[in-house]
Scaffold this motif. Structure first.
Motif, PDB file in Angstrom:
ATOM      1  N   VAL A 117       0.751  -1.110   0.232  1.00  0.00           N
ATOM      2  CA  VAL A 117       0.017   0.020   0.168  1.00  0.00           C
ATOM      3  C   VAL A 117       0.789   1.184  -0.069  1.00  0.00           C
ATOM      4  N   GLY A 118       2.132   1.190   0.534  1.00  0.00           N
ATOM      5  CA  GLY A 118       2.890   2.516   0.737  1.00  0.00           C
ATOM      6  C   GLY A 118       2.703   3.177   2.071  1.00  0.00           C
ATOM      7  N   VAL A 119       2.401   2.357   2.907  1.00  0.00           N
ATOM      8  CA  VAL A 119       2.156   3.004   4.323  1.00  0.00           C
ATOM      9  C   VAL A 119       3.247   2.203   5.118  1.00  0.00           C
ATOM     10  N   SER A 120       3.262   3.012   6.506  1.00  0.00           N
ATOM     11  CA  SER A 120       4.095   2.307   7.352  1.00  0.00           C
ATOM     12  C   SER A 120       3.367   1.063   8.394  1.00  0.00           C
ATOM     13  N   GLN A 121       3.915   0.257   8.865  1.00  0.00           N
ATOM     14  CA  GLN A 121       3.338  -0.832   9.771  1.00  0.00           C
ATOM     15  C   GLN A 121       2.426  -0.276  10.767  1.00  0.00           C
ATOM     16  N   PRO A 122       2.976   0.724  11.585  1.00  0.00           N
ATOM     17  CA  PRO A 122       2.000   1.254  12.629  1.00  0.00           C
ATOM     18  C   PRO A 122       0.721   1.877  11.853  1.00  0.00           C
ATOM     19  N   SER A 123       0.951   2.301  10.932  1.00  0.00           N
ATOM     20  CA  SER A 123      -0.313   2.874   9.915  1.00  0.00           C
ATOM     21  C   SER A 123      -1.267   1.512   9.814  1.00  0.00           C
ATOM     22  N   VAL A 124      -0.977   0.326   9.639  1.00  0.00           N
ATOM     23  CA  VAL A 124      -1.721  -0.703   9.537  1.00  0.00           C
ATOM     24  C   VAL A 124      -2.400  -1.108  10.609  1.00  0.00           C
ATOM     25  N   THR A 125      -1.519  -0.905  11.767  1.00  0.00           N
ATOM     26  CA  THR A 125      -1.965  -1.275  13.033  1.00  0.00           C
ATOM     27  C   THR A 125      -3.022  -0.420  13.536  1.00  0.00           C
ATOM     28  N   ARG A 126      -2.885   0.946  13.273  1.00  0.00           N
ATOM     29  CA  ARG A 126      -3.881   1.862  13.539  1.00  0.00           C
ATOM     30  C   ARG A 126      -5.026   1.688  12.679  1.00  0.00           C
ATOM     31  N   PHE A 127      -5.137   1.289  11.569  1.00  0.00           N
ATOM     32  CA  PHE A 127      -6.048   0.993  10.602  1.00  0.00           C
ATOM     33  C   PHE A 127      -7.062  -0.122  11.346  1.00  0.00           C
ATOM     34  N   ALA A 128      -6.208  -1.124  11.551  1.00  0.00           N
ATOM     35  CA  ALA A 128      -7.129  -2.106  12.096  1.00  0.00           C
ATOM     36  C   ALA A 128      -7.953  -1.702  13.457  1.00  0.00           C
ATOM     37  N   ALA A 129      -7.291  -0.970  14.262  1.00  0.00           N
ATOM     38  CA  ALA A 129      -8.281  -0.321  15.284  1.00  0.00           C
ATOM     39  C   ALA A 129      -9.095   0.347  14.861  1.00  0.00           C
ATOM     40  N   ALA A 130      -9.027   1.241  14.046  1.00  0.00           N
ATOM     41  CA  ALA A 130     -10.023   2.036  13.338  1.00  0.00           C
ATOM     42  C   ALA A 130     -11.151   1.322  13.011  1.00  0.00           C
ATOM     43  N   VAL A 131     -11.120   0.339  12.441  1.00  0.00           N
ATOM     44  CA  VAL A 131     -12.525  -0.377  11.864  1.00  0.00           C
ATOM     45  C   VAL A 131     -12.746  -1.560  12.956  1.00  0.00           C
ATOM     46  N   GLY A 132     -12.252  -1.447  14.005  1.00  0.00           N
ATOM     47  CA  GLY A 132     -12.758  -2.008  15.362  1.00  0.00           C
ATOM     48  C   GLY A 132     -12.229  -3.369  15.577  1.00  0.00           C
ATOM     49  N   PHE A 133     -10.757  -3.563  15.362  1.00  0.00           N
ATOM     50  CA  PHE A 133     -10.291  -4.840  15.676  1.00  0.00           C
ATOM     51  C   PHE A 133      -9.195  -4.476  16.721  1.00  0.00           C
ATOM     52  N   SER A 134      -8.805  -5.673  17.317  1.00  0.00           N
ATOM     53  CA  SER A 134      -7.772  -5.510  18.460  1.00  0.00           C
ATOM     54  C   SER A 134      -6.324  -5.060  17.942  1.00  0.00           C
ATOM     55  N   GLY A 135      -6.151  -5.589  16.773  1.00  0.00           N
ATOM     56  CA  GLY A 135      -4.675  -5.158  15.970  1.00  0.00           C
ATOM     57  C   GLY A 135      -4.890  -6.131  14.427  1.00  0.00           C
ATOM     58  N   TYR A 136      -3.771  -6.077  13.965  1.00  0.00           N
ATOM     59  CA  TYR A 136      -3.683  -6.575  12.671  1.00  0.00           C
ATOM     60  C   TYR A 136      -4.286  -7.965  12.423  1.00  0.00           C
ATOM     61  N   PRO A 137      -3.443  -8.934  13.597  1.00  0.00           N
ATOM     62  CA  PRO A 137      -3.989 -10.180  13.384  1.00  0.00           C
ATOM     63  C   PRO A 137      -5.149 -10.620  13.450  1.00  0.00           C
ATOM     64  N   ALA A 138      -5.953  -9.774  14.351  1.00  0.00           N
ATOM     65  CA  ALA A 138      -7.586 -10.018  14.368  1.00  0.00           C
ATOM     66  C   ALA A 138      -8.163  -9.801  12.991  1.00  0.00           C
ATOM     67  N   LEU A 139      -7.826  -8.461  12.357  1.00  0.00           N
ATOM     68  CA  LEU A 139      -8.247  -8.059  11.272  1.00  0.00           C
ATOM     69  C   LEU A 139      -7.907  -8.960  10.189  1.00  0.00           C
ATOM     70  N   ARG A 140      -6.870  -9.680   9.924  1.00  0.00           N
ATOM     71  CA  ARG A 140      -6.194 -10.445   9.000  1.00  0.00           C
ATOM     72  C   ARG A 140      -7.185 -11.668   9.208  1.00  0.00           C
ATOM     73  N   GLU A 141      -7.496 -12.206  10.390  1.00  0.00           N
ATOM     74  CA  GLU A 141      -8.429 -13.473  10.454  1.00  0.00           C
ATOM     75  C   GLU A 141      -9.508 -13.390   9.742  1.00  0.00           C
ATOM     76  N   LYS A 142     -10.247 -12.218  10.215  1.00  0.00           N
ATOM     77  CA  LYS A 142     -11.587 -11.475   9.553  1.00  0.00           C
ATOM     78  C   LYS A 142     -11.595 -11.759   7.903  1.00  0.00           C
ATOM     79  N   LEU A 143     -10.622 -11.009   7.517  1.00  0.00           N
ATOM     80  CA  LEU A 143     -10.439 -10.844   5.891  1.00  0.00           C
ATOM     81  C   LEU A 143     -10.119 -12.482   5.557  1.00  0.00           C
ATOM     82  N   GLN A 144      -9.293 -13.246   6.159  1.00  0.00           N
ATOM     83  CA  GLN A 144      -9.171 -14.644   5.458  1.00  0.00           C
ATOM     84  C   GLN A 144     -10.498 -15.357   5.511  1.00  0.00           C
ATOM     85  N   ALA A 145     -11.320 -15.193   6.467  1.00  0.00           N
ATOM     86  CA  ALA A 145     -12.778 -15.877   6.462  1.00  0.00           C
ATOM     87  C   ALA A 145     -13.397 -15.418   5.093  1.00  0.00           C
TER      88      ALA A 145
END
Length: 305
Positions: free
Chosen positions: A70-98
């Motif tokens: 995407v061209g962003v920093s890793q902390p930006s991805v972590t903040r994005f996961a929190a902004a859409v309601g997840f505890s962190g990127y692993p939780a968001l990725r689990e939802k995305l994989q489903a």
């Protein structure tokens, strides 16, 4: 003998015989709902759009790989996961994989090799299939159609390449609505039309914003909102500057496999809103269609089939 439009208005009302949704929403629609937060930052919108467009691959990326794509920093991805309601990127990725695995499980078997034209048609079929899933629950289309029907005048805005769909919608809407105003020129011409529409009692604008998205469309939508008009938007991006300004957004895919985009799904979306407008005031619809048929017969507008 009713005209084809009259027959369809009588026979195909989307409000009749409505049943509970039986089809799971399209993956892109699930993601748009998941990412539908009031104010994502520009960087977060880029992450969301990348995930929407590349779900089957992106769902399995590490945080490092996703940030790099995407061209962003890793902390930006972590903040994005929190902004859409997840505890962190692993939780968001689990939802995305489903969501991604559901897409792959329901996908078609490997197809024969297709040439470029066939591939373009296949891509549009996929857009239409996604739209079909979105229509499993037509409540939002019905509600917005009711609002557009009640807005007098009703303004339809489409600039540059979006003008063609706006013209189609306005042409058809004039058969069933007493005052439809089409705006296909930007700048001060659009401003005048929007301000006059509001002064005349209009409450809604239907805007089209298709690729490439025009800066003047964004400006016109802002002018409409500033004048007190509400905006319904048909576009291909659920996230972005124009969608952020709209009151209601109907996002559906466009065909991008050929040199110039094709708009099968946005065209059907426009037709669905027209249908919802006819359902909202069936007596007015019937009266206006009958009157138009009399005039068209009198002046021989159309060839006899």
């Amino acid at each position: 003998m009713p005209s084809p439009q009259q027959a369809r208005a009588q026979a195909s009302a989307i409000t009749s015989g409505k049943t509970a949704p039986e089809v799971e929403a399209a993956p892109t629609s699930q993601l748009r709902v998941l990412f539908d937060q009031p104010r994502l930052s520009p960087g977060q919108r880029r992450i969301a759009q990348y995930l929407i467009e590349h779900i089957t691959e992106a769902a399995f990326l590490s945080i490092t790989d996703l940030a790099e794509r995407v061209g962003v920093s890793q902390p930006s991805v972590t903040r994005f996961a929190a902004a859409v309601g997840f505890s962190g990127y692993p939780a968001l990725r689990e939802k995305l994989q489903a969501i991604a695995l559901g897409t792959l499980a329901g996908g078609p078997a490997e197809e024969d090799r297709a040439n470029e034209l066939q591939a373009a048609v296949d891509a549009e079929i996929e857009n239409l299939e996604n739209l079909r899933r979105d229509f499993a629950d037509p409540d939002r289309v019905i509600a917005v159609g009711r609002e557009l029907s009640a807005s007098t005048p009703l303004t339809v805005l489409g600039l540059r390449i979006s003008a063609s769909l706006a013209e189609y919608f306005a042409y058809a809407a004039r058969r069933i609505h007493p005052d439809v105003r089409l705006v296909t020129l930007g700048g001060t011409v659009a401003y005048d039309a929007l301000l006059q529409s509001r002064e005349a009692g209009g409450t809604w604008v239907l805007a089209f914003s298709l690729p490439r998205h025009a800066q003047e469309t964004l400006t016109a939508v802002r002018v409409a909102r500033g004048a007190g008009l509400r905006v319904a938007l048909i576009t291909d991006l659920a996230l972005g500057p124009v969608a952020d300004e709209a009151d209601v957004t109907f996002a559906t895919g466009t065909g991008s496999r050929l040199v110039f985009d094709s708009y099968a799904a946005p065209g059907v979306m426009a037709a669905a809103l027209l249908q919802a407008m006819t359902d909202a005031d069936p007596e007015r619809t019937q009266a206006r269609l009958e009157s138009y048929e009399q005039i068209s017969d009198q002046h021989q507008f159309f060839l006899r089939d």
